[in-house]
Design a protein around this motif. Structure first.
Motif, PDB file in Angstrom:
ATOM      1  N   CYS A   1     -64.265 -16.948 -18.276  1.00  0.00           N
ATOM      2  CA  CYS A   1     -65.751 -16.409 -17.848  1.00  0.00           C
ATOM      3  C   CYS A   1     -67.485 -16.285 -18.413  1.00  0.00           C
ATOM      4  CB  CYS A   1     -65.596 -14.839 -17.886  1.00  0.00           C
ATOM      5  SG  CYS A   1     -63.589 -13.616 -17.244  1.00  0.00           S
ATOM      6  N   TYR A   2     -67.969 -16.288 -17.174  1.00  0.00           N
ATOM      7  CA  TYR A   2     -69.363 -16.653 -17.460  1.00  0.00           C
ATOM      8  C   TYR A   2     -70.445 -15.873 -17.142  1.00  0.00           C
ATOM      9  CZ  TYR A   2     -67.720 -21.703 -18.582  1.00  0.00           C
ATOM     10  OH  TYR A   2     -66.946 -23.017 -19.550  1.00  0.00           O
ATOM     11  N   ASP A   3     -71.433 -15.745 -17.146  1.00  0.00           N
ATOM     12  CA  ASP A   3     -72.646 -14.755 -17.104  1.00  0.00           C
ATOM     13  C   ASP A   3     -73.374 -15.639 -16.707  1.00  0.00           C
ATOM     14  OD1 ASP A   3     -74.205 -12.666 -16.651  1.00  0.00           O
ATOM     15  OD2 ASP A   3     -75.241 -12.102 -18.579  1.00  0.00           O
ATOM     16  N   LEU A   4     -73.430 -15.200 -15.584  1.00  0.00           N
ATOM     17  CA  LEU A   4     -74.691 -16.133 -14.255  1.00  0.00           C
ATOM     18  C   LEU A   4     -75.730 -15.355 -13.811  1.00  0.00           C
ATOM     19  CD1 LEU A   4     -71.588 -18.418 -12.591  1.00  0.00           C
ATOM     20  CD2 LEU A   4     -73.114 -18.955 -14.278  1.00  0.00           C
ATOM     21  N   SER A   5     -75.944 -14.505 -13.771  1.00  0.00           N
ATOM     22  CA  SER A   5     -76.263 -12.924 -13.469  1.00  0.00           C
ATOM     23  C   SER A   5     -78.206 -13.495 -13.551  1.00  0.00           C
ATOM     24  CB  SER A   5     -76.514 -12.241 -14.305  1.00  0.00           C
ATOM     25  OG  SER A   5     -76.986 -12.236 -15.629  1.00  0.00           O
ATOM     26  N   ASN A   6     -78.389 -15.015 -14.632  1.00  0.00           N
ATOM     27  CA  ASN A   6     -79.148 -15.724 -14.507  1.00  0.00           C
ATOM     28  C   ASN A   6     -80.133 -16.479 -13.983  1.00  0.00           C
ATOM     29  OD1 ASN A   6     -81.109 -13.483 -15.860  1.00  0.00           O
ATOM     30  ND2 ASN A   6     -79.887 -14.153 -17.868  1.00  0.00           N
ATOM     31  N   PHE A   7     -78.883 -16.414 -13.002  1.00  0.00           N
ATOM     32  CA  PHE A   7     -79.254 -17.589 -12.350  1.00  0.00           C
ATOM     33  C   PHE A   7     -79.027 -17.880 -11.090  1.00  0.00           C
ATOM     34  CE2 PHE A   7     -76.676 -19.162 -16.240  1.00  0.00           C
ATOM     35  CZ  PHE A   7     -77.972 -20.182 -16.831  1.00  0.00           C
TER      36      PHE A   7
ATOM     37  N   LYS B   1     -73.553 -25.581 -20.261  1.00  0.00           N
ATOM     38  CA  LYS B   1     -75.090 -24.355 -19.973  1.00  0.00           C
ATOM     39  C   LYS B   1     -75.405 -23.502 -19.975  1.00  0.00           C
ATOM     40  CE  LYS B   1     -76.404 -26.672 -15.541  1.00  0.00           C
ATOM     41  NZ  LYS B   1     -77.253 -27.540 -14.551  1.00  0.00           N
ATOM     42  N   TYR B   2     -74.527 -22.806 -19.650  1.00  0.00           N
ATOM     43  CA  TYR B   2     -73.996 -21.616 -19.110  1.00  0.00           C
ATOM     44  C   TYR B   2     -73.823 -20.328 -19.967  1.00  0.00           C
ATOM     45  CZ  TYR B   2     -75.185 -24.010 -14.548  1.00  0.00           C
ATOM     46  OH  TYR B   2     -75.529 -24.473 -13.321  1.00  0.00           O
ATOM     47  N   PRO B   3     -73.983 -19.096 -20.531  1.00  0.00           N
ATOM     48  CA  PRO B   3     -73.082 -18.467 -21.206  1.00  0.00           C
ATOM     49  C   PRO B   3     -72.238 -18.373 -21.135  1.00  0.00           C
ATOM     50  CG  PRO B   3     -74.799 -17.495 -20.289  1.00  0.00           C
ATOM     51  CD  PRO B   3     -74.741 -18.947 -19.446  1.00  0.00           C
ATOM     52  N   LEU B   4     -71.201 -18.449 -21.616  1.00  0.00           N
ATOM     53  CA  LEU B   4     -69.414 -17.652 -21.418  1.00  0.00           C
ATOM     54  C   LEU B   4     -69.134 -16.100 -22.139  1.00  0.00           C
ATOM     55  CD1 LEU B   4     -67.180 -19.434 -23.292  1.00  0.00           C
ATOM     56  CD2 LEU B   4     -66.866 -19.130 -21.137  1.00  0.00           C
ATOM     57  N   THR B   5     -69.148 -15.968 -21.224  1.00  0.00           N
ATOM     58  CA  THR B   5     -68.784 -13.259 -21.612  1.00  0.00           C
ATOM     59  C   THR B   5     -67.583 -14.009 -22.457  1.00  0.00           C
ATOM     60  OG1 THR B   5     -69.045 -11.964 -20.090  1.00  0.00           O
ATOM     61  CG2 THR B   5     -68.136 -13.366 -19.213  1.00  0.00           C
ATOM     62  N   ASN B   6     -67.819 -12.250 -21.991  1.00  0.00           N
ATOM     63  CA  ASN B   6     -66.020 -11.990 -23.593  1.00  0.00           C
ATOM     64  C   ASN B   6     -65.314 -12.264 -21.782  1.00  0.00           C
ATOM     65  OD1 ASN B   6     -67.561 -11.121 -25.642  1.00  0.00           O
ATOM     66  ND2 ASN B   6     -67.874  -9.097 -24.472  1.00  0.00           N
ATOM     67  N   PRO B   7     -63.671 -13.175 -22.593  1.00  0.00           N
ATOM     68  CA  PRO B   7     -63.104 -13.329 -22.452  1.00  0.00           C
ATOM     69  C   PRO B   7     -62.043 -12.076 -21.671  1.00  0.00           C
ATOM     70  CG  PRO B   7     -62.190 -13.528 -24.310  1.00  0.00           C
ATOM     71  CD  PRO B   7     -63.606 -13.557 -23.691  1.00  0.00           C
ATOM     72  N   LEU B   8     -61.685 -11.670 -20.381  1.00  0.00           N
ATOM     73  CA  LEU B   8     -60.991 -10.754 -19.448  1.00  0.00           C
ATOM     74  C   LEU B   8     -59.323 -11.162 -19.598  1.00  0.00           C
ATOM     75  CD1 LEU B   8     -64.083 -10.134 -16.806  1.00  0.00           C
ATOM     76  CD2 LEU B   8     -63.125  -8.656 -18.923  1.00  0.00           C
ATOM     77  N   ASP B   9     -59.098 -10.352 -20.420  1.00  0.00           N
ATOM     78  CA  ASP B   9     -57.010 -10.814 -20.991  1.00  0.00           C
ATOM     79  C   ASP B   9     -57.140 -12.372 -20.704  1.00  0.00           C
ATOM     80  OD1 ASP B   9     -54.451  -9.657 -20.288  1.00  0.00           O
ATOM     81  OD2 ASP B   9     -54.041  -9.246 -18.273  1.00  0.00           O
ATOM     82  N   ILE B  10     -55.984 -12.569 -20.127  1.00  0.00           N
ATOM     83  CA  ILE B  10     -56.354 -13.844 -19.728  1.00  0.00           C
ATOM     84  C   ILE B  10     -56.935 -15.052 -19.419  1.00  0.00           C
ATOM     85  CG2 ILE B  10     -53.852 -13.591 -19.272  1.00  0.00           C
ATOM     86  CD1 ILE B  10     -53.633 -14.297 -16.274  1.00  0.00           C
ATOM     87  N   PHE B  11     -58.266 -14.604 -18.658  1.00  0.00           N
ATOM     88  CA  PHE B  11     -59.544 -14.994 -17.570  1.00  0.00           C
ATOM     89  C   PHE B  11     -60.581 -16.092 -18.757  1.00  0.00           C
ATOM     90  CE2 PHE B  11     -57.654 -12.144 -14.446  1.00  0.00           C
ATOM     91  CZ  PHE B  11     -57.264 -13.420 -13.447  1.00  0.00           C
TER      92      PHE B  11
END
Length: 56
Positions: free
Chosen positions: A50-56, A37-47
């Protein structure tokens, strides 16, 4: 067999755990399923969980 090795190194001071891709993909997929239910964001190298939780 995923973990076929003659030895192992455990570094308790390391904050990142690295696994072979075949061992990592199953828990990663389950984690992503639980976080769907949370939006994935662009991966950072091996990570790649990663999720964009700025709206939660």
């Amino acid at each position: 067999m995923v973990f076929k090795t003659s030895g192992m190194i455990i570094d308790s001071g390391t904050v990142i755990t690295r696994l072979p891709p075949t061992a990592y993909s199953a828990p990663r997929d389950k984690f992503r399923e639980g976080m769907s239910k949370y939006p994935l964001t662009n991966p950072l190298d091996i990570f790649d969980t990663c999720y964009d939780l700025s709206n939660f």
